[in-house]
Structure formats: C-alpha cells, structure tokens
Design a protein around this motif. Structure first.
Motif, PDB file in Angstrom:
ATOM      1  N   ARG A 282      -1.448  14.101  -0.234  1.00  0.00           N
ATOM      2  CA  ARG A 282      -0.332  13.607  -1.035  1.00  0.00           C
ATOM      3  C   ARG A 282       0.844  13.154  -0.150  1.00  0.00           C
ATOM      4  NH1 ARG A 282      -1.688  11.401  -3.775  1.00  0.00           N
ATOM      5  NH2 ARG A 282      -0.135  11.428  -5.428  1.00  0.00           N
TER       6      ARG A 282
ATOM      7  N   TYR B 281      -0.811  -1.496 -12.648  1.00  0.00           N
ATOM      8  CA  TYR B 281      -1.058  -0.055 -12.524  1.00  0.00           C
ATOM      9  C   TYR B 281      -0.491   0.689 -13.734  1.00  0.00           C
ATOM     10  CZ  TYR B 281      -0.935   4.524 -10.113  1.00  0.00           C
ATOM     11  OH  TYR B 281      -1.095   5.830  -9.749  1.00  0.00           O
TER      12      TYR B 281
ATOM     13  N   THR C 290       2.917  -5.639  -7.478  1.00  0.00           N
ATOM     14  CA  THR C 290       1.906  -4.817  -6.827  1.00  0.00           C
ATOM     15  C   THR C 290       0.991  -5.745  -6.042  1.00  0.00           C
ATOM     16  OG1 THR C 290       2.028  -3.590  -8.874  1.00  0.00           O
ATOM     17  CG2 THR C 290       0.335  -2.905  -7.319  1.00  0.00           C
TER      18      THR C 290
ATOM     19  N   TYR D 260       3.035   2.883 -14.095  1.00  0.00           N
ATOM     20  CA  TYR D 260       4.416   2.371 -14.135  1.00  0.00           C
ATOM     21  C   TYR D 260       5.127   2.686 -15.455  1.00  0.00           C
ATOM     22  CZ  TYR D 260       2.944  -0.337  -9.984  1.00  0.00           C
ATOM     23  OH  TYR D 260       2.456  -0.719  -8.759  1.00  0.00           O
TER      24      TYR D 260
ATOM     25  N   ALA E  68       0.053  -0.145  -2.040  1.00  0.00           N
ATOM     26  CA  ALA E  68      -0.818   1.024  -1.858  1.00  0.00           C
ATOM     27  C   ALA E  68      -2.137   0.664  -1.158  1.00  0.00           C
ATOM     28  CB  ALA E  68      -1.101   1.675  -3.212  1.00  0.00           C
ATOM     29  N   TYR E  69      -2.640  -0.554  -1.392  1.00  0.00           N
ATOM     30  CA  TYR E  69      -3.975  -0.932  -0.889  1.00  0.00           C
ATOM     31  C   TYR E  69      -3.927  -1.956   0.240  1.00  0.00           C
ATOM     32  CZ  TYR E  69      -5.252   1.377  -5.202  1.00  0.00           C
ATOM     33  OH  TYR E  69      -5.401   2.306  -6.184  1.00  0.00           O
TER      34      TYR E  69
ATOM     35  N   THR F  92       1.138   4.067   1.045  1.00  0.00           N
ATOM     36  CA  THR F  92       0.581   5.408   0.855  1.00  0.00           C
ATOM     37  C   THR F  92      -0.451   5.718   1.932  1.00  0.00           C
ATOM     38  OG1 THR F  92      -0.553   6.870  -0.696  1.00  0.00           O
ATOM     39  CG2 THR F  92      -1.233   4.573  -0.739  1.00  0.00           C
TER      40      THR F  92
ATOM     41  N   GLY G 264       2.954  11.496  -2.168  1.00  0.00           N
ATOM     42  CA  GLY G 264       2.222  10.361  -2.731  1.00  0.00           C
ATOM     43  C   GLY G 264       3.192   9.246  -3.074  1.00  0.00           C
ATOM     44  N   SER G 265       2.665   8.010  -3.152  1.00  0.00           N
ATOM     45  CA  SER G 265       3.559   6.925  -3.547  1.00  0.00           C
ATOM     46  C   SER G 265       3.932   7.059  -5.016  1.00  0.00           C
ATOM     47  CB  SER G 265       2.976   5.553  -3.202  1.00  0.00           C
ATOM     48  OG  SER G 265       1.706   5.405  -3.740  1.00  0.00           O
ATOM     49  N   ASN G 266       3.186   7.879  -5.764  1.00  0.00           N
ATOM     50  CA  ASN G 266       3.608   8.219  -7.132  1.00  0.00           C
ATOM     51  C   ASN G 266       5.023   8.786  -7.131  1.00  0.00           C
ATOM     52  OD1 ASN G 266       0.406   9.452  -8.347  1.00  0.00           O
ATOM     53  ND2 ASN G 266       1.420   7.508  -8.736  1.00  0.00           N
TER      54      ASN G 266
ATOM     55  N   ASP H 107       4.614  -2.737  -4.406  1.00  0.00           N
ATOM     56  CA  ASP H 107       3.736  -1.579  -4.228  1.00  0.00           C
ATOM     57  C   ASP H 107       2.513  -2.040  -3.435  1.00  0.00           C
ATOM     58  OD1 ASP H 107       1.950   0.520  -4.476  1.00  0.00           O
ATOM     59  OD2 ASP H 107       2.278   0.817  -6.623  1.00  0.00           O
TER      60      ASP H 107
ATOM     61  N   ASN I 160      -3.368  -3.385  -8.747  1.00  0.00           N
ATOM     62  CA  ASN I 160      -4.361  -2.525  -9.389  1.00  0.00           C
ATOM     63  C   ASN I 160      -4.243  -2.764 -10.894  1.00  0.00           C
ATOM     64  OD1 ASN I 160      -5.999  -0.492 -10.292  1.00  0.00           O
ATOM     65  ND2 ASN I 160      -4.713   1.193  -9.583  1.00  0.00           N
TER      66      ASN I 160
ATOM     67  N   SER J  53      -2.913   7.572   0.919  1.00  0.00           N
ATOM     68  CA  SER J  53      -4.008   8.008   0.036  1.00  0.00           C
ATOM     69  C   SER J  53      -5.228   7.102   0.043  1.00  0.00           C
ATOM     70  CB  SER J  53      -3.526   8.065  -1.413  1.00  0.00           C
ATOM     71  OG  SER J  53      -2.552   9.038  -1.587  1.00  0.00           O
ATOM     72  N   LYS J  54      -5.063   5.849   0.428  1.00  0.00           N
ATOM     73  CA  LYS J  54      -6.151   4.891   0.201  1.00  0.00           C
ATOM     74  C   LYS J  54      -6.872   4.611   1.518  1.00  0.00           C
ATOM     75  CE  LYS J  54      -4.816   4.823  -4.083  1.00  0.00           C
ATOM     76  NZ  LYS J  54      -5.595   5.446  -5.145  1.00  0.00           N
TER      77      LYS J  54
HETATM   78  C1  LIG Z   1      -1.021   0.519  -7.253  1.00  0.00           C
HETATM   79  C2  LIG Z   1      -0.931   1.976  -6.978  1.00  0.00           C
HETATM   80  N1  LIG Z   1       0.229   2.476  -6.567  1.00  0.00           N
HETATM   81  C3  LIG Z   1       0.374   3.779  -6.306  1.00  0.00           C
HETATM   82  C4  LIG Z   1      -0.680   4.654  -6.469  1.00  0.00           C
HETATM   83  C5  LIG Z   1      -0.438   6.114  -6.209  1.00  0.00           C
HETATM   84  O1  LIG Z   1      -1.067   6.574  -5.094  1.00  0.00           O
HETATM   85  P1  LIG Z   1      -0.596   7.904  -4.344  1.00  0.00           P
HETATM   86  O2  LIG Z   1       0.380   8.637  -5.226  1.00  0.00           O
HETATM   87  O3  LIG Z   1      -1.845   8.669  -4.118  1.00  0.00           O
HETATM   88  O4  LIG Z   1       0.048   7.439  -3.087  1.00  0.00           O
HETATM   89  C6  LIG Z   1      -1.918   4.186  -6.898  1.00  0.00           C
HETATM   90  C7  LIG Z   1      -3.041   5.117  -7.094  1.00  0.00           C
HETATM   91  O5  LIG Z   1      -4.086   4.816  -7.549  1.00  0.00           O
HETATM   92  C8  LIG Z   1      -2.037   2.811  -7.172  1.00  0.00           C
HETATM   93  O6  LIG Z   1      -3.180   2.303  -7.624  1.00  0.00           O
END
Ligand SMILES: Cc1ncc(COP(=O)(O)O)c(C=O)c1O
Length: 394
Positions: free
Chosen positions: A255, A129, A174, A132, A217-218, A244, A103-105, A215, A178, A246-247
C-alpha cells in the motif's frame, strides 16, 4: 429515513449512519480463492527472493524503534520517489514536490479532501475508475462526468466546454485510463491545463483555478511513444500527477502511492493528511523495494508483450458473427468485447473454470488483467471454451 429502508442491510437502522451513505455498499472487486485471478490489475509476478530478504532486513532494523511514531514527513521515502521518477521518466523533482500515502487511493482521497468539499465540483471522463465517485461522496464533492469518444479517447472539446461551464475545483484525468487502457496525449493535457489556468472555481475565492489531477497508476506499462505528464509539473502549478507502487512495481500488498506536483499542492495535502499516516513498517518496506527497482520492474516488459499478444489473440475471436474488439491499451489490462450481449454469463462461465476477470466498463465489454504465462494460457483456454457455449444458449 425509516427502518425499512435499511431492511436488507446488516447495518442496524438504529445507527446514525450518514443519510447519504444509507444503502451504500463497500467498494471492491470480489476477493475469491480461485486459481487464476485477473481482476484487479496487479503485477502477477511475486517479488524476487532477494527483495523479500531485503524487506525483512529493513523492517527488522526499524522494529526496535516501533515504540516511536514514524517520520510523518517520510523524507527518505520522498527522496526515493524522486530518484525513481528521475530514472523512470527522466524528470528530477525535489522532495518538496513529492508526497506518499497508503496507496494512490489515499493520495486521491487527500486531493479530494484538500480541493473538493461542499459546493465544489470535480470533473472526470466516463468510463473511468469507479473509485472516483466514492472519493467525491466521502468529501461531499459533486462528481460530474463528460463522456469519452467512442474509441475511449478523451473528448477534449467536450471536456473544455464542461470546465468552462461548471468551473470545477478538480479535473481528474486518468492515463492510462482504467478500465479502457487509453492514454492521454500531451497536447490534450496541455490544452486542458491552459483552460484551467484561466477558469475560476465554483465555490472558491476570486483568482482561484482548478487543479488538474492526472492519475498515472499504470504508466510504467506504456509503450515508448506514450507520454507521462511529469515534465509539465515545473511549468504548471495546478498539475498533480498521481503514481503508485501497486501495479508495475509489484507492491500492491504494501500500500504505497505517491503524487508529484508543485510544492504548493503538496503543502495543501499536508494539511489534510492524518498524523503519521505512513507507518514505519510501510516506509521501510518501500525503501527496500526501491533499493531493488530492477528486480521489481523485471517483468514489466514481458507483461507489455503479454498484453500485445493477448490483444491480437482476442481480436482474432468472433462472438455471434462479430469480431471481438479490444480497446488500445497502454496498461497491463485489456477491455475487450464490445459485442457481448450477456457479459455476466461469460464472466460466470469463466469463473466456473477458475478464471476471475472483471465485469466493468460500458455494457458489452469485459476487462482482463495480464497474468503469468500459465495464467494467460488458462484464460485463453477457458474463454475459447466459454464463448461458443454462451453464444448457443443466449
Ligand atoms: C486508475 C487507478 N488509480 C488508482 C488506483 C489505486 O491503486 P492503489 O491504491 O493500489 O495505489 C487504481 C487501482 O486499481 C486504479 O485503477
């Protein structure tokens, strides 16, 4: 720290939990078993059966080798990231410029582990987000915020002033942001990169400059006029762009996140990663998904349309005589309201009707993620019912 300080917690006060973690709660949106989950910004459409079969096949193929550790450099997967980004954004990066994690987490945590730390400052732009600050806490990095403009765009002057003032080791931006959905114009990013290339870093050696993390992610949900930061990587050694699966890629359960950057930044992350952090199963599943990129992204255009239609519909609503506001979004979610004097009550009433959204962002606002057509119909129906009820009883 006395035992009574932990009295509400199930964690015994006799455990030597780090002092700064006492009283902290695990992060995460509620995982509730409700019919309509629009709270964690997933792609609501499940993988195509063809992709499910391909994942099962790839995982079955590596299962006989599970007595061995996986490729800790995950070279084949990094090549797949490269091919995907070349196709998605038209930017071809070398394997050495890409790095994956759970995951990007985990990517973000590795960035904080490598570039944060005691005596270091990471700068973000509020609202943003909410994970952080947790990466910062876990790596003993000081987390500092500049405020975004009223329309949630980045206040570039304030950001530059803060960079010059606090001399952070990391600037975390970001795009789309988010929970607001706001994208970052390339000019703004270039201005910030130019400043960061000159500014020293508090707590670091002479000649060291901040890393700028974008970041994204989206980002796949963006409209054609919204830029990605990827084309700037080759000309900015201190830029890292986090992505990521994930989205938009509809792969949250697997993950897999990744980062694109200079080889130098990737080599810093290789120092802090756990050995064999990406399991052979994860790597196999991700490769199978990339083999079916078209299918995985098939619903992204439709989700973009859903976002546009939902934004228009939300803007047509009123609450206590005020029009509901919707923050312009380049993502798969919308921050709406701006006028809710009791957003928790609206959230609760929606939940009573089986619709889970998120209480997040500045007071007065709520966030909803785009679901399937059926889920969005349920959301609209429930919100239209709930707003007058809350209006009358508040
Ligand atoms: C801005 C942002 N970065 C990173 C993530 C983490 O996503 P993931 O760990 O699923 O890649 C999220 C998840 O909601 C997010 O909103």
């Amino acid at each position: 720290m006395s035992a009574s300080d932990q009295s509400d917690s199930t964690i015994p006060a006799t455990l030597p939990l780090r002092n700064d973690l006492i009283g902290e709660e695990p992060y995460g949106a509620p995982q509730l078993d409700v019919p309509v989950c629009l709270n964690v910004n997933e792609n609501p459409y499940p993988p195509d059966p063809k992709v499910v079969a391909a994942i099962a096949e790839r995982v079955a193929a590596i299962a006989p080798t599970l007595n061995r550790y996986p490729d800790r450099e995950h070279i084949e997967l990094r090549q797949a990231f490269s091919d995907y980004l070349a196709r998605e954004s038209g930017v071809r990066l070398k394997v050495e410029q890409l790095w994956g994690a759970n995951g990007s987490n985990e990517i973000m945590l590795q960035l904080f582990q490598a570039f944060g730390g005691p005596g270091r400052i990471a700068l973000g732009a509020d609202p943003t987000y909410s994970m952080y600050p947790e990466y910062a806490r876990d790596t003993f990095t000081t987390w500092q915020l500049v405020h975004r403009n009223e329309d949630f765009t980045l206040d570039v002057d304030a950001t530059i002033e803060a960079i010059q003032d606090v001399k952070p080791s990391m600037v975390v931006l970001t795009s789309p942001n988010n929970p607001t959905g706001t994208s970052l114009p390339i000019d703004d990013l270039e201005q910030i990169l130019a400043v960061c290339e000159q500014v020293p870093v508090t707590g670091a050696n002479e000649g060291v400059h901040p890393v700028v993390v974008v970041d994204e992610a989206y980002i796949e949900f963006r409209d054609p006029d919204v830029p990605t930061a990827l084309p700037l990587i080759d000309s900015h050694a201190n830029l890292a762009v986090s992505r990521t699966m994930s989205k938009a890629f509809a792969f949250a359960g697997a993950r897999v996140g990744y980062v694109a950057a200079s080889q130098g930044i990737i080599d810093c992350l290789r120092i802090v990663r756990m050995p064999y952090h990406l399991s052979a199963i994860t790597q196999a599943a991700a490769l199978a998904a990339f083999d079916h990129t078209d299918e995985q992204l098939a619903r992204v255009a439709h989700l973009r349309e859903t976002r546009q239609q939902t934004a228009q519909w939300l803007e047509s609503l009123q609450y206590k005589g005020e029009s509901i506001k919707v923050a312009p979004s380049a993502s798969n979610f919308l921050l709406f309201g701006g006028c809710f004097d009791n957003r928790q009550r609206i959230f609760d009433e929606l939940l009573n009707r089986g619709v889970l959204i998120r209480v997040v962002g500045p007071d007065g606002w709520l966030r909803v993620c785009m679901g399937t057509d059926e889920e969005m119909a349920r959301f609209r129906e429930a919100l239209a019912e709930v707003l007058p009820i809350v209006e009358q009883t508040e």
